[in-house]
Scaffold this motif. Structure first.
Motif, PDB file in Angstrom:
ATOM      1  N   LEU A  88       0.836  -1.206   0.000  1.00 10.67           N
ATOM      2  CA  LEU A  88       0.000   0.000   0.000  1.00 10.67           C
ATOM      3  C   LEU A  88       0.866   1.249   0.000  1.00 10.67           C
ATOM      4  CD1 LEU A  88      -2.677   1.598   0.374  1.00 10.67           C
ATOM      5  CD2 LEU A  88      -2.407   1.221   2.829  1.00 10.67           C
ATOM      6  N   TRP A  89       1.884   1.271   0.844  1.00 11.70           N
ATOM      7  CA  TRP A  89       2.752   2.445   0.910  1.00 11.70           C
ATOM      8  C   TRP A  89       3.529   2.631  -0.389  1.00 11.70           C
ATOM      9  CZ3 TRP A  89       4.431   0.446   6.278  1.00 11.70           C
ATOM     10  CH2 TRP A  89       3.484   0.847   7.230  1.00 11.70           C
ATOM     11  N   GLY A  90       3.851   1.517  -1.058  1.00 18.89           N
ATOM     12  CA  GLY A  90       4.565   1.633  -2.327  1.00 18.89           C
ATOM     13  C   GLY A  90       3.682   2.130  -3.453  1.00 18.89           C
ATOM     14  N   THR A  91       2.389   1.821  -3.398  1.00 15.42           N
ATOM     15  CA  THR A  91       1.490   2.234  -4.485  1.00 15.42           C
ATOM     16  C   THR A  91       0.951   3.640  -4.291  1.00 15.42           C
ATOM     17  OG1 THR A  91      -0.390   1.244  -3.328  1.00 15.42           O
ATOM     18  CG2 THR A  91       0.738  -0.114  -4.962  1.00 15.42           C
ATOM     19  N   ASN A  92       0.976   4.142  -3.064  1.00  9.41           N
ATOM     20  CA  ASN A  92       0.471   5.481  -2.784  1.00  9.41           C
ATOM     21  C   ASN A  92       1.624   6.469  -2.909  1.00  9.41           C
ATOM     22  OD1 ASN A  92      -0.615   7.833  -1.738  1.00  9.41           O
ATOM     23  ND2 ASN A  92      -1.825   6.764  -0.198  1.00  9.41           N
ATOM     24  N   ALA A  93       1.517   7.398  -3.864  1.00 10.23           N
ATOM     25  CA  ALA A  93       2.609   8.340  -4.126  1.00 10.23           C
ATOM     26  C   ALA A  93       2.881   9.245  -2.927  1.00 10.23           C
ATOM     27  CB  ALA A  93       2.279   9.193  -5.344  1.00 10.23           C
ATOM     28  N   THR A  94       1.849   9.564  -2.166  1.00  8.90           N
ATOM     29  CA  THR A  94       2.042  10.429  -1.004  1.00  8.90           C
ATOM     30  C   THR A  94       2.865   9.737   0.062  1.00  8.90           C
ATOM     31  OG1 THR A  94      -0.123  11.400  -1.435  1.00  8.90           O
ATOM     32  CG2 THR A  94       0.841  11.807   0.726  1.00  8.90           C
ATOM     33  N   LEU A  95       2.637   8.450   0.268  1.00  5.54           N
ATOM     34  CA  LEU A  95       3.362   7.703   1.284  1.00  5.54           C
ATOM     35  C   LEU A  95       4.728   7.222   0.793  1.00  5.54           C
ATOM     36  CD1 LEU A  95       0.422   5.557   2.679  1.00  5.54           C
ATOM     37  CD2 LEU A  95       1.392   7.612   3.687  1.00  5.54           C
ATOM     38  N   ALA A  96       4.825   6.932  -0.512  1.00  5.25           N
ATOM     39  CA  ALA A  96       6.055   6.351  -1.044  1.00  5.25           C
ATOM     40  C   ALA A  96       7.151   7.379  -1.271  1.00  5.25           C
ATOM     41  CB  ALA A  96       5.759   5.618  -2.342  1.00  5.25           C
TER      42      ALA A  96
END
Length: 197
Positions: free
Chosen positions: A84-92
């Motif tokens: 999830l963190w890798g797919t979300n640009a804000t988190l990644a």
């Protein structure tokens, strides 16, 4: 009469608390046994039993909430959160402007068996005093070396001491001298009354 009612109401509450505690213990035991069984199985078997997709196949916009259930083992939950963190640009892609985005604890810098010179109530005074004493000894030894070198050359050594300073031998084993304790004294002056008007 109120004491009887208080006793029975407390008794009922205690019985209810005991029943809730037993129920929680049974749930915890069941959860522990499920985790033991899950540890023996592979991730593919667990995902098939729970009817969940492989977290690695998920992409941005997919629902990751199914992996947050209590039946999902921790290792699979972490794998899904990593995806999830890798797919979300804000988190990644952190831009460095996130106030609490980094680990500000010193757990990464802790060395096993590390000791500190800090003493509760005293601070670092002993350590600082020892360093100052060692620096003073080193300076005196350096002065002695320059004095010996000047004597060998036949020149007069220059002493960098003022007229009121005297060189005293430094005993490294002696305890550092403490400053005398002083007491503060306060004096209150009474205002003088004016005579006449």
């Amino acid at each position: 009469m109120t004491t009887g009612r208080d006793f029975w109401s407390e008794r009922i509450r205690s019985v209810q608390k005991e029943a809730e505690a037993e129920q929680e213990a049974a749930i915890e035991q069941e959860r522990a046994s499920q985790q033991e069984l899950a540890a023996e199985k592979s991730d593919a078997e667990i995902l098939a039993e729970l009817d969940l997709p492989d977290p690695e196949t998920l992409k941005a916009g997919d629902d990751f909430s199914a992996f947050m259930g209590k039946a999902v083992p921790e290792r699979i939950r972490r794998k899904a959160l990593r995806k999830l963190w890798g797919t979300n640009a804000t988190l990644a892609n952190l831009d460095g402007l996130v106030d609490y985005g980094e680990d500000f604890t010193d757990s990464a810098n802790v060395i096993e068996g590390m000791q500190t010179a800090y003493q509760v109530g005293k601070g670092m005074l002993a350590h600082v005093a020892k360093q100052a004493e060692e620096a003073e000894i080193a300076a005196l030894l350096e002065d002695e070396d320059t004095y010996d070198a000047a004597e060998e050359d036949g020149t007069e050594p220059e002493l960098a001491l003022s007229s009121n300073e005297a060189v005293e031998p430094v005993n490294s084993e002696a305890a550092p001298t403490e400053l005398p304790k002083r007491r503060m004294r306060f004096r209150v002056e009474q205002p003088q009354e004016r005579v006449g008007g």
